[in-house]
Write a protein that holds these residues in place. Structure first.
Motif, PDB file in Angstrom:
ATOM      1  N   GLN A  78       7.602  -1.354 -36.661  1.00 37.56           N
ATOM      2  CA  GLN A  78       6.401  -1.370 -35.831  1.00 37.56           C
ATOM      3  C   GLN A  78       6.741  -1.137 -34.369  1.00 37.56           C
TER       4      GLN A  78
ATOM      5  N   LYS B 244       1.870   2.593 -33.259  1.00 39.90           N
ATOM      6  CA  LYS B 244       0.714   1.801 -33.655  1.00 39.90           C
ATOM      7  C   LYS B 244       1.151   0.533 -34.367  1.00 39.90           C
ATOM      8  N   SER B 245       0.824  -0.601 -33.791  1.00 38.93           N
ATOM      9  CA  SER B 245       1.182  -1.880 -34.393  1.00 38.93           C
ATOM     10  C   SER B 245       0.251  -2.187 -35.561  1.00 38.93           C
ATOM     11  N   ARG B 246       0.782  -2.845 -36.581  1.00 40.38           N
ATOM     12  CA  ARG B 246      -0.018  -3.287 -37.724  1.00 40.38           C
ATOM     13  C   ARG B 246      -0.036  -4.805 -37.798  1.00 40.38           C
TER      14      ARG B 246
ATOM     15  N   ILE C 128      -1.722  -8.382 -36.277  1.00 41.18           N
ATOM     16  CA  ILE C 128      -2.821  -9.010 -35.550  1.00 41.18           C
ATOM     17  C   ILE C 128      -2.480 -10.474 -35.338  1.00 41.18           C
TER      18      ILE C 128
ATOM     19  N   TYR D  37      -3.236  -4.457 -42.185  1.00 40.87           N
ATOM     20  CA  TYR D  37      -2.680  -5.281 -41.102  1.00 40.87           C
ATOM     21  C   TYR D  37      -2.127  -6.588 -41.656  1.00 40.87           C
TER      22      TYR D  37
ATOM     23  N   GLN E 176       3.982  -7.102 -29.528  1.00 38.80           N
ATOM     24  CA  GLN E 176       3.172  -5.893 -29.425  1.00 38.80           C
ATOM     25  C   GLN E 176       2.103  -5.830 -30.517  1.00 38.80           C
ATOM     26  N   VAL E 177       1.374  -6.943 -30.670  1.00 38.23           N
ATOM     27  CA  VAL E 177       0.309  -6.979 -31.672  1.00 38.23           C
ATOM     28  C   VAL E 177      -0.799  -5.998 -31.293  1.00 38.23           C
ATOM     29  N   ALA E 178      -1.543  -5.598 -32.309  1.00 33.04           N
ATOM     30  CA  ALA E 178      -2.637  -4.650 -32.072  1.00 33.04           C
ATOM     31  C   ALA E 178      -3.843  -5.318 -31.435  1.00 33.04           C
ATOM     32  N   GLY E 179      -3.976  -6.634 -31.646  1.00 35.90           N
ATOM     33  CA  GLY E 179      -5.094  -7.379 -31.094  1.00 35.90           C
ATOM     34  C   GLY E 179      -4.950  -8.849 -31.418  1.00 35.90           C
TER      35      GLY E 179
ATOM     36  N   LEU F 105      -5.490  -5.490 -24.055  1.00 40.37           N
ATOM     37  CA  LEU F 105      -5.311  -5.822 -25.465  1.00 40.37           C
ATOM     38  C   LEU F 105      -6.639  -6.269 -26.061  1.00 40.37           C
TER      39      LEU F 105
ATOM     40  N   ILE G  49     -10.114  -2.279 -31.680  1.00 37.59           N
ATOM     41  CA  ILE G  49      -8.838  -1.562 -31.771  1.00 37.59           C
ATOM     42  C   ILE G  49      -9.098  -0.064 -31.928  1.00 37.59           C
TER      43      ILE G  49
END
Length: 331
Positions: free
Chosen positions: A58, A63-65, A67, A95, A120-123, A148, A314
């Motif tokens: 990741q 693109k992070s997967r 959350i 995710y 580095q989470v997606a959200g 974020l 996101i």
């Protein structure tokens, strides 16, 4: 035979006599590797005990997967149900959830946010340790600077630029007030969160609204149970020692209602002799034939709404923040 220690992709490549690129592609893009070659690589990985490092992948990808979910107290049954819904929906969308329980500690909460940022989470889905109007933690600016995606669940911070899923807390109090009116109760010990909690203020106001609409007087004695079992237990025990037997006890969340029931039991008073009402259903009480009038919020629905809002954010970071209100009923 599996090797001792960490097995890397280089080990697998050497074992099968292929390049690192080919081995990596077999895990990331298996359709681009010949079936026979792919099977050789997978067999070598099983033999050596190689497990792909998803987190490292990741970090290398754009693109992070992942959350993040930051929850004030996983002991609260409402949050447990919401997290189940969030996790299931996230997995269905590809995710993984990284859950952080802050245990109501603002320092732990701040550290959790920093940890999620470093991953580095997606959200992030956040239920803050406090919903007081003057609670403005420094990490708010950090999240803004990082742009974020964030969705607040249940408790919210006093800012308007993040999406949120909130409960209809005033209606919950109003429903409790009407249940008290039906029982002709005009006095109650009320176990609350912190006095500066917006949720507590709304639930108390809803309760008073019901009596005002019925043109009936009510005397409420609020005692802080801090949304937890032990403080609520202590508050009831203290009340019983100084004021005697209350005609009614209201818990403004599940854990405080359970704390009240435990205190009554320990002092030898049946809950049937001291009417107990509460916000949120009490898990498993019906098994023991304990029937307590409670309101009900659909925690699973709240969790679904939170993850849907986050995934939408996101997908479209420029979309305006949204607010979803979860309704409640009387059980």
């Amino acid at each position: 035979m599996k090797r001792k220690g960490t097995v890397t992709i280089n080990d697998v490549a050497r074992h099968v006599g292929l390049t690192n690129i080919t081995v990596s592609r077999a895990f990331k893009q298996p359709d681009k590797v010949k079936p026979a070659t792919r099977e050789r690589i997978m067999e070598a990985a099983r033999e050596l005990g190689y497990v792909p490092n998803a987190f490292a992948s990741q970090l290398r990808s754009s693109k992070s997967r992942l959350i993040g979910a930051v929850i004030a107290s996983i002991d609260n049954p409402f949050y447990s149900e919401a997290i189940k819904a969030i996790s299931r929906e996230a997995k269905a969308r590809g995710y993984d959830i990284l859950l952080m329980d802050t245990d109501g500690d603002s320092d732990i909460e701040a550290a959790a946010i920093q940890t999620l940022l470093s991953y580095q989470v997606a959200g992030i889905i956040l239920s803050p340790v406090s919903d007081a109007l003057d609670y403005h933690p420094a990490y708010i600016e950090t999240l803004r600077d990082a742009q974020l995606p964030l969705v607040m669940l249940d408790r919210t911070l006093p800012v308007e630029d993040f999406s949120r899923v909130v409960l209809d807390n005033r209606k919950a109090g109003w429903l409790i007030g009407n249940a008290m009116l039906k029982r002709k109760l005009d006095q109650a010990l009320v176990l609350t969160g912190p006095a500066n909690s917006y949720i507590t203020q709304q639930r108390l106001q809803g309760l008073r609204d019901a009596y005002q609409q019925a043109d009936t007087a009510v005397t409420l004695d609020p005692r802080e149970g801090l949304y937890n079992f032990e403080p609520a237990y202590d508050a009831v025990m203290h009340y019983l020692s100084e004021s005697g037997h209350p005609s009614a006890i209201v818990g403004l969340n599940q854990l405080m209602t359970l704390g009240a029931l435990s205190a009554l039991h320990d002092i030898g008073i049946s809950y049937r002799d001291a009417t107990v009402l509460g916000v949120d259903q009490l898990p498993y009480c019906s098994i023991f034939d304990i029937r307590i009038p409670t309101t009900r919020f659909d925690a699973s629905h709240a969790g679904h709404q939170a993850i849907h809002l986050l995934l939408s954010r996101i997908a479209n970071p420029d979309a305006p923040p949204q607010r979803v209100v979860i309704d409640c009923t009387m059980e």
